[in-house]
Write a protein that holds these residues in place. Structure first.
Motif, PDB file in Angstrom:
ATOM      1  N   TRP A  91      -7.083 -44.899  27.376  1.00 37.20           N
ATOM      2  CA  TRP A  91      -8.093 -44.544  27.319  1.00 37.20           C
ATOM      3  C   TRP A  91      -9.135 -45.180  28.430  1.00 37.20           C
ATOM      4  O   TRP A  91      -9.736 -46.602  28.380  1.00 37.20           O
ATOM      5  N   ASN A  92      -9.866 -44.820  29.944  1.00 35.94           N
ATOM      6  CA  ASN A  92      -9.929 -45.520  31.258  1.00 35.94           C
ATOM      7  C   ASN A  92     -11.986 -45.370  31.020  1.00 35.94           C
ATOM      8  O   ASN A  92     -11.930 -43.678  30.829  1.00 35.94           O
ATOM      9  N   ILE A  93     -12.611 -46.009  30.497  1.00 33.70           N
ATOM     10  CA  ILE A  93     -14.095 -45.718  29.792  1.00 33.70           C
ATOM     11  C   ILE A  93     -14.909 -46.449  30.944  1.00 33.70           C
ATOM     12  O   ILE A  93     -16.157 -46.798  30.948  1.00 33.70           O
ATOM     13  N   GLY A  94     -13.730 -46.847  32.584  1.00 32.18           N
ATOM     14  CA  GLY A  94     -14.924 -47.602  33.161  1.00 32.18           C
ATOM     15  C   GLY A  94     -14.794 -46.842  34.382  1.00 32.18           C
ATOM     16  O   GLY A  94     -15.448 -47.607  35.434  1.00 32.18           O
ATOM     17  N   ALA A  95     -15.559 -46.324  34.473  1.00 35.31           N
ATOM     18  CA  ALA A  95     -15.893 -44.770  35.367  1.00 35.31           C
ATOM     19  C   ALA A  95     -16.482 -44.922  35.831  1.00 35.31           C
ATOM     20  O   ALA A  95     -17.032 -45.654  37.437  1.00 35.31           O
ATOM     21  N   GLU A  96     -17.293 -45.368  35.383  1.00 31.16           N
ATOM     22  CA  GLU A  96     -19.117 -45.922  35.939  1.00 31.16           C
ATOM     23  C   GLU A  96     -18.642 -47.491  36.779  1.00 31.16           C
ATOM     24  O   GLU A  96     -19.149 -47.390  37.714  1.00 31.16           O
ATOM     25  N   GLY A  97     -17.972 -48.548  36.253  1.00 29.79           N
ATOM     26  CA  GLY A  97     -17.938 -49.645  37.246  1.00 29.79           C
ATOM     27  C   GLY A  97     -16.824 -49.275  38.196  1.00 29.79           C
ATOM     28  O   GLY A  97     -17.004 -49.802  40.112  1.00 29.79           O
ATOM     29  N   GLN A  98     -15.800 -48.532  38.128  1.00 25.42           N
ATOM     30  CA  GLN A  98     -14.985 -47.821  39.627  1.00 25.42           C
ATOM     31  C   GLN A  98     -15.918 -46.990  40.774  1.00 25.42           C
ATOM     32  O   GLN A  98     -15.312 -47.131  41.884  1.00 25.42           O
TER      33      GLN A  98
END
Length: 363
Positions: A91-98
Protein backbone atom coordinates in the motif's frame (compact mmCIF):
# COMPACT_ATOMS: atom_id res chain seq x y z
CA UNK A 1 -20.58 1.76 28.76
CA UNK A 2 -22.92 2.68 25.90
CA UNK A 3 -22.79 0.14 23.10
CA UNK A 4 -23.97 1.12 19.63
CA UNK A 5 -25.83 -1.62 17.76
CA UNK A 6 -26.78 -1.30 14.11
CA UNK A 7 -30.11 -2.66 12.84
CA UNK A 8 -28.34 -4.51 10.00
CA UNK A 9 -25.29 -6.59 9.28
CA UNK A 10 -23.16 -7.14 6.19
CA UNK A 11 -23.32 -10.59 4.67
CA UNK A 12 -20.93 -11.81 1.97
CA UNK A 13 -22.70 -12.43 -1.34
CA UNK A 14 -20.01 -14.70 -2.74
CA UNK A 15 -17.62 -14.00 -5.59
CA UNK A 16 -18.97 -11.00 -7.58
CA UNK A 17 -19.28 -11.39 -11.34
CA UNK A 18 -16.66 -9.80 -13.57
CA UNK A 19 -19.30 -7.61 -15.23
CA UNK A 20 -20.44 -6.19 -11.88
CA UNK A 21 -16.83 -5.56 -10.87
CA UNK A 22 -16.27 -3.39 -13.93
CA UNK A 23 -19.73 -1.82 -13.69
CA UNK A 24 -19.06 -0.52 -10.19
CA UNK A 25 -16.90 2.47 -11.29
CA UNK A 26 -19.53 3.50 -13.86
CA UNK A 27 -22.25 3.45 -11.19
CA UNK A 28 -20.01 5.48 -8.87
CA UNK A 29 -19.37 8.08 -11.60
CA UNK A 30 -23.09 8.46 -12.33
CA UNK A 31 -23.89 8.80 -8.62
CA UNK A 32 -21.10 11.37 -8.26
CA UNK A 33 -22.67 13.50 -10.99
CA UNK A 34 -26.12 13.20 -9.37
CA UNK A 35 -24.77 14.23 -5.97
CA UNK A 36 -22.83 16.99 -7.71
CA UNK A 37 -26.09 18.31 -9.15
CA UNK A 38 -27.58 18.40 -5.65
CA UNK A 39 -24.46 20.20 -4.45
CA UNK A 40 -24.86 22.87 -7.14
CA UNK A 41 -28.49 23.37 -6.10
CA UNK A 42 -27.44 23.75 -2.46
CA UNK A 43 -24.89 26.38 -3.54
CA UNK A 44 -27.52 28.30 -5.49
CA UNK A 45 -26.15 27.36 -8.92
CA UNK A 46 -27.89 25.91 -11.94
CA UNK A 47 -27.22 22.13 -11.74
CA UNK A 48 -27.37 21.69 -15.50
CA UNK A 49 -24.85 24.48 -16.01
CA UNK A 50 -22.63 22.95 -13.34
CA UNK A 51 -22.71 19.48 -14.88
CA UNK A 52 -22.08 20.99 -18.31
CA UNK A 53 -18.92 22.63 -16.97
CA UNK A 54 -17.68 19.30 -15.62
CA UNK A 55 -18.81 16.88 -18.32
CA UNK A 56 -19.16 18.74 -21.63
CA UNK A 57 -17.02 21.87 -21.70
CA UNK A 58 -13.69 19.95 -21.39
CA UNK A 59 -14.53 18.39 -24.79
CA UNK A 60 -15.48 21.65 -26.53
CA UNK A 61 -12.73 22.04 -29.09
CA UNK A 62 -9.19 20.95 -29.90
CA UNK A 63 -7.56 23.05 -27.21
CA UNK A 64 -9.95 21.87 -24.49
CA UNK A 65 -9.43 18.21 -25.40
CA UNK A 66 -5.66 18.70 -25.49
CA UNK A 67 -5.76 20.18 -21.97
CA UNK A 68 -7.86 17.23 -20.82
CA UNK A 69 -5.30 14.75 -22.17
CA UNK A 70 -2.42 16.86 -20.81
CA UNK A 71 -3.74 16.67 -17.25
CA UNK A 72 -4.29 12.94 -17.59
CA UNK A 73 -0.58 12.21 -18.24
CA UNK A 74 0.71 12.42 -14.62
CA UNK A 75 -2.45 10.73 -13.37
CA UNK A 76 -2.03 7.77 -15.73
CA UNK A 77 1.67 7.35 -15.01
CA UNK A 78 1.26 7.49 -11.23
CA UNK A 79 -1.74 5.14 -11.38
CA UNK A 80 0.20 2.57 -13.43
CA UNK A 81 2.78 2.26 -10.68
CA UNK A 82 0.21 2.27 -7.90
CA UNK A 83 -1.79 -0.47 -9.63
CA UNK A 84 1.27 -2.74 -9.49
CA UNK A 85 1.71 -2.05 -5.77
CA UNK A 86 -1.95 -2.51 -4.89
CA UNK A 87 -2.18 -5.76 -6.86
CA UNK A 88 0.69 -7.05 -4.74
CA UNK A 89 -1.05 -5.79 -1.55
CA UNK A 90 1.72 -3.23 -0.99
CA UNK A 91 0.00 0.00 0.00
CA UNK A 92 2.07 2.81 -1.41
CA UNK A 93 0.28 6.04 -0.47
CA UNK A 94 3.30 8.24 -1.21
CA UNK A 95 3.15 8.65 -4.99
CA UNK A 96 2.78 12.39 -4.39
CA UNK A 97 6.15 12.50 -2.64
CA UNK A 98 7.77 10.33 -5.30
CA UNK A 99 6.32 12.63 -7.97
CA UNK A 100 7.78 15.64 -6.12
CA UNK A 101 11.25 14.14 -5.77
CA UNK A 102 11.19 13.08 -9.43
CA UNK A 103 10.36 16.65 -10.43
CA UNK A 104 13.07 17.97 -8.10
CA UNK A 105 15.78 15.69 -9.53
CA UNK A 106 14.72 16.46 -13.10
CA UNK A 107 14.69 20.18 -12.35
CA UNK A 108 18.15 19.99 -10.81
CA UNK A 109 19.40 18.17 -13.91
CA UNK A 110 17.96 20.80 -16.23
CA UNK A 111 19.37 23.65 -14.14
CA UNK A 112 22.79 22.02 -14.48
CA UNK A 113 22.41 21.38 -18.23
CA UNK A 114 20.69 24.60 -19.26
CA UNK A 115 23.70 26.92 -19.19
CA UNK A 116 25.40 28.70 -22.12
CA UNK A 117 28.09 26.67 -23.80
CA UNK A 118 27.10 23.29 -22.32
CA UNK A 119 28.19 20.43 -24.56
CA UNK A 120 25.09 18.25 -24.03
CA UNK A 121 22.39 18.81 -26.66
CA UNK A 122 18.66 19.10 -26.09
CA UNK A 123 17.85 15.47 -26.99
CA UNK A 124 20.52 14.03 -24.75
CA UNK A 125 19.57 16.52 -22.04
CA UNK A 126 15.93 15.41 -22.20
CA UNK A 127 17.00 11.79 -21.80
CA UNK A 128 19.16 12.66 -18.79
CA UNK A 129 16.29 14.69 -17.32
CA UNK A 130 13.88 11.76 -17.70
CA UNK A 131 16.37 9.29 -16.18
CA UNK A 132 16.95 11.68 -13.28
CA UNK A 133 13.21 11.88 -12.62
CA UNK A 134 12.78 8.09 -12.72
CA UNK A 135 15.79 7.60 -10.45
CA UNK A 136 14.56 10.23 -7.98
CA UNK A 137 11.09 8.73 -7.70
CA UNK A 138 12.45 5.18 -7.41
CA UNK A 139 14.94 6.27 -4.75
CA UNK A 140 12.19 7.89 -2.68
CA UNK A 141 10.02 4.77 -2.93
CA UNK A 142 13.10 2.69 -2.12
CA UNK A 143 13.29 4.35 1.29
CA UNK A 144 9.84 2.95 2.05
CA UNK A 145 10.88 -0.47 0.74
CA UNK A 146 14.04 -0.44 2.88
CA UNK A 147 12.20 0.49 6.08
CA UNK A 148 9.54 -2.12 5.44
CA UNK A 149 12.12 -4.77 4.54
CA UNK A 150 14.59 -4.17 7.38
CA UNK A 151 12.37 -2.91 10.20
CA UNK A 152 8.89 -4.10 9.17
CA UNK A 153 7.68 -0.47 9.17
CA UNK A 154 4.18 0.16 7.91
CA UNK A 155 4.50 1.24 4.27
CA UNK A 156 1.28 3.27 4.43
CA UNK A 157 2.58 5.57 7.15
CA UNK A 158 6.16 5.71 5.87
CA UNK A 159 5.25 6.53 2.27
CA UNK A 160 2.69 9.11 3.37
CA UNK A 161 5.03 10.87 5.80
CA UNK A 162 7.82 10.92 3.21
CA UNK A 163 5.49 12.98 1.02
CA UNK A 164 5.76 15.89 3.43
CA UNK A 165 9.53 15.49 3.63
CA UNK A 166 9.67 15.64 -0.17
CA UNK A 167 7.62 18.84 -0.23
CA UNK A 168 9.96 20.43 2.32
CA UNK A 169 12.97 19.36 0.22
CA UNK A 170 11.43 20.98 -2.84
CA UNK A 171 10.71 24.17 -0.91
CA UNK A 172 14.31 24.26 0.33
CA UNK A 173 15.68 23.71 -3.18
CA UNK A 174 13.67 26.48 -4.87
CA UNK A 175 14.59 28.86 -2.04
CA UNK A 176 18.24 27.81 -2.10
CA UNK A 177 20.51 26.09 -4.61
CA UNK A 178 18.00 25.95 -7.49
CA UNK A 179 16.56 29.43 -7.02
CA UNK A 180 16.57 31.69 -10.06
CA UNK A 181 18.94 34.60 -9.29
CA UNK A 182 16.94 36.77 -11.69
CA UNK A 183 13.56 35.65 -10.41
CA UNK A 184 12.80 38.73 -8.25
CA UNK A 185 13.21 36.62 -5.11
CA UNK A 186 10.34 34.26 -5.98
CA UNK A 187 10.81 30.61 -4.87
CA UNK A 188 11.31 29.10 -8.30
CA UNK A 189 14.00 27.89 -10.66
CA UNK A 190 14.88 29.55 -13.95
CA UNK A 191 12.58 29.00 -16.92
CA UNK A 192 14.15 26.20 -18.96
CA UNK A 193 15.18 26.73 -22.57
CA UNK A 194 12.81 25.42 -25.30
CA UNK A 195 15.44 22.87 -26.43
CA UNK A 196 15.03 21.06 -23.11
CA UNK A 197 11.22 21.01 -23.29
CA UNK A 198 9.23 17.97 -24.41
CA UNK A 199 8.11 17.98 -28.08
CA UNK A 200 4.49 18.94 -28.66
CA UNK A 201 2.05 16.45 -30.18
CA UNK A 202 -0.40 19.01 -31.58
CA UNK A 203 0.70 22.45 -32.70
CA UNK A 204 -0.99 25.32 -30.93
CA UNK A 205 -1.62 23.27 -27.78
CA UNK A 206 0.37 22.24 -24.70
CA UNK A 207 -0.14 18.50 -25.23
CA UNK A 208 3.31 16.92 -25.35
CA UNK A 209 4.76 13.55 -26.26
CA UNK A 210 4.35 12.36 -22.69
CA UNK A 211 0.80 11.27 -23.54
CA UNK A 212 2.14 8.80 -26.10
CA UNK A 213 4.68 7.60 -23.51
CA UNK A 214 1.85 7.06 -21.01
CA UNK A 215 -0.14 4.99 -23.52
CA UNK A 216 2.91 2.90 -24.42
CA UNK A 217 3.68 2.44 -20.71
CA UNK A 218 0.12 1.20 -20.14
CA UNK A 219 0.53 -1.42 -22.89
CA UNK A 220 3.92 -2.51 -21.54
CA UNK A 221 2.59 -2.77 -18.00
CA UNK A 222 -0.41 -4.73 -19.24
CA UNK A 223 1.95 -7.27 -20.84
CA UNK A 224 4.14 -7.27 -17.73
CA UNK A 225 1.26 -7.96 -15.37
CA UNK A 226 -0.48 -10.60 -17.49
CA UNK A 227 2.27 -12.27 -19.54
CA UNK A 228 5.42 -12.24 -17.39
CA UNK A 229 6.42 -14.48 -14.50
CA UNK A 230 7.34 -11.48 -12.35
CA UNK A 231 3.96 -9.85 -12.91
CA UNK A 232 2.21 -13.13 -12.15
CA UNK A 233 4.18 -13.53 -8.93
CA UNK A 234 3.20 -10.02 -7.83
CA UNK A 235 -0.48 -10.72 -8.43
CA UNK A 236 -0.39 -14.10 -6.68
CA UNK A 237 1.49 -12.59 -3.76
CA UNK A 238 -1.25 -10.01 -3.31
CA UNK A 239 -4.21 -12.37 -3.67
CA UNK A 240 -2.82 -15.47 -1.95
CA UNK A 241 0.44 -14.83 -0.08
CA UNK A 242 0.61 -18.37 1.32
CA UNK A 243 0.28 -19.85 -2.16
CA UNK A 244 2.96 -17.46 -3.40
CA UNK A 245 5.37 -18.61 -0.69
CA UNK A 246 4.56 -22.25 -1.46
CA UNK A 247 5.34 -21.60 -5.14
CA UNK A 248 8.70 -20.08 -4.18
CA UNK A 249 7.85 -16.46 -4.96
CA UNK A 250 9.81 -14.07 -2.76
CA UNK A 251 7.71 -11.52 -0.87
CA UNK A 252 10.84 -9.45 -0.32
CA UNK A 253 11.55 -9.30 -4.05
CA UNK A 254 7.90 -8.40 -4.71
CA UNK A 255 8.13 -5.54 -2.21
CA UNK A 256 11.18 -4.01 -3.87
CA UNK A 257 10.01 -4.51 -7.46
CA UNK A 258 6.55 -3.07 -6.82
CA UNK A 259 7.75 -0.01 -4.91
CA UNK A 260 10.63 0.77 -7.26
CA UNK A 261 8.33 0.49 -10.28
CA UNK A 262 5.72 2.66 -8.61
CA UNK A 263 8.25 5.29 -7.59
CA UNK A 264 9.84 5.27 -11.03
CA UNK A 265 6.53 5.94 -12.75
CA UNK A 266 5.69 8.73 -10.31
CA UNK A 267 9.14 10.26 -10.83
CA UNK A 268 8.67 10.08 -14.59
CA UNK A 269 5.37 11.93 -14.19
CA UNK A 270 7.14 14.64 -12.20
CA UNK A 271 9.83 14.97 -14.88
CA UNK A 272 7.21 15.34 -17.61
CA UNK A 273 5.39 18.00 -15.61
CA UNK A 274 8.36 20.36 -15.26
CA UNK A 275 9.60 19.76 -18.82
CA UNK A 276 6.11 20.13 -20.22
CA UNK A 277 3.35 22.50 -19.09
CA UNK A 278 5.24 24.16 -16.21
CA UNK A 279 8.64 24.72 -17.81
CA UNK A 280 10.40 25.39 -14.51
CA UNK A 281 10.58 24.09 -10.95
CA UNK A 282 7.95 25.56 -8.61
CA UNK A 283 6.84 24.74 -5.04
CA UNK A 284 3.38 23.96 -6.41
CA UNK A 285 4.63 21.44 -8.95
CA UNK A 286 1.69 19.13 -8.26
CA UNK A 287 -1.94 19.92 -7.40
CA UNK A 288 -2.22 16.49 -5.77
CA UNK A 289 -1.72 14.17 -8.75
CA UNK A 290 -0.11 11.48 -6.60
CA UNK A 291 -3.07 11.31 -4.22
CA UNK A 292 -5.66 11.53 -7.01
CA UNK A 293 -3.88 8.66 -8.79
CA UNK A 294 -4.96 6.36 -5.94
CA UNK A 295 -8.58 6.94 -6.99
CA UNK A 296 -7.58 6.55 -10.65
CA UNK A 297 -6.00 3.15 -9.96
CA UNK A 298 -9.15 1.86 -8.28
CA UNK A 299 -11.47 3.34 -10.92
CA UNK A 300 -9.40 1.41 -13.46
CA UNK A 301 -9.74 -1.80 -11.41
CA UNK A 302 -5.93 -1.93 -10.96
CA UNK A 303 -5.54 -2.63 -14.69
CA UNK A 304 -3.20 -0.61 -16.94
CA UNK A 305 -5.86 0.05 -19.58
CA UNK A 306 -8.28 1.02 -16.84
CA UNK A 307 -5.67 3.46 -15.51
CA UNK A 308 -5.78 5.32 -18.85
CA UNK A 309 -9.57 5.62 -18.72
CA UNK A 310 -9.51 6.51 -15.03
CA UNK A 311 -6.86 9.16 -15.65
CA UNK A 312 -9.04 10.85 -18.26
CA UNK A 313 -12.05 10.75 -15.93
CA UNK A 314 -10.05 12.29 -13.08
CA UNK A 315 -8.67 14.88 -15.51
CA UNK A 316 -12.29 15.83 -16.21
CA UNK A 317 -12.74 16.63 -12.52
CA UNK A 318 -9.60 18.77 -12.45
CA UNK A 319 -10.60 20.75 -15.53
CA UNK A 320 -14.22 20.96 -14.42
CA UNK A 321 -13.12 22.35 -11.06
CA UNK A 322 -11.00 25.02 -12.76
CA UNK A 323 -13.86 25.98 -15.09
CA UNK A 324 -16.31 26.06 -12.18
CA UNK A 325 -14.10 28.61 -10.46
CA UNK A 326 -13.91 30.94 -13.46
CA UNK A 327 -17.44 30.53 -14.83
CA UNK A 328 -19.57 29.77 -11.78
CA UNK A 329 -17.59 31.54 -9.07
CA UNK A 330 -17.13 28.40 -6.98
CA UNK A 331 -14.09 27.87 -4.71
CA UNK A 332 -11.12 25.75 -5.76
CA UNK A 333 -12.11 23.14 -3.16
CA UNK A 334 -14.90 21.98 -5.49
CA UNK A 335 -12.38 19.71 -7.26
CA UNK A 336 -11.48 17.96 -4.01
CA UNK A 337 -15.16 17.62 -3.11
CA UNK A 338 -15.91 15.80 -6.37
CA UNK A 339 -12.84 13.59 -5.96
CA UNK A 340 -13.88 12.71 -2.43
CA UNK A 341 -17.43 11.90 -3.51
CA UNK A 342 -16.14 9.69 -6.30
CA UNK A 343 -13.84 7.75 -3.96
CA UNK A 344 -16.53 7.33 -1.30
CA UNK A 345 -19.15 6.16 -3.81
CA UNK A 346 -16.69 3.81 -5.50
CA UNK A 347 -15.91 2.16 -2.16
CA UNK A 348 -19.63 2.00 -1.36
CA UNK A 349 -20.46 0.39 -4.70
CA UNK A 350 -17.66 -2.15 -4.33
CA UNK A 351 -18.85 -3.00 -0.82
CA UNK A 352 -22.48 -3.44 -1.85
CA UNK A 353 -21.46 -5.61 -4.79
CA UNK A 354 -19.50 -7.97 -2.52
CA UNK A 355 -21.83 -7.76 0.49
CA UNK A 356 -25.52 -7.32 1.10
CA UNK A 357 -27.37 -5.65 3.92
CA UNK A 358 -29.31 -8.05 6.11
CA UNK A 359 -31.72 -6.39 8.57
CA UNK A 360 -31.75 -7.83 12.05
CA UNK A 361 -35.13 -8.94 13.40
CA UNK A 362 -36.52 -6.89 16.25
CA UNK A 363 -36.19 -8.45 19.67
Amino acid sequence: MLKLTLPFRLELRGAPSRSMTYLSPLIAIVLTMLLGALLFIALGKDPLAGLKVFMIDPFSGKRAISELLLKSIPLILCALGLAVCFRASIWNIGAEGQFTVGALCSGAMLVWLDVPGHSISGGAGLLLMILAGIAGGAFWAGITALLRDKFNANEILVSLMLTYVAQLLLMWAVNGPLKDPNGMNFPQSKVFSPEFMLPMLISGTRLHIGFVVALVAAVVMGIFMTRSLRGFSLTVGGVAPHAARYAGFSSRSALWVALLLSGGFAGLAGAFEIAGPIGQLLPSVSPGYGFAAIIVAFIGRLHPVGAVLGGIIMSLLYLGGELAQSRLGLPSAITGVFQGMLLFLLLACDTLIEYRLVWKPKA
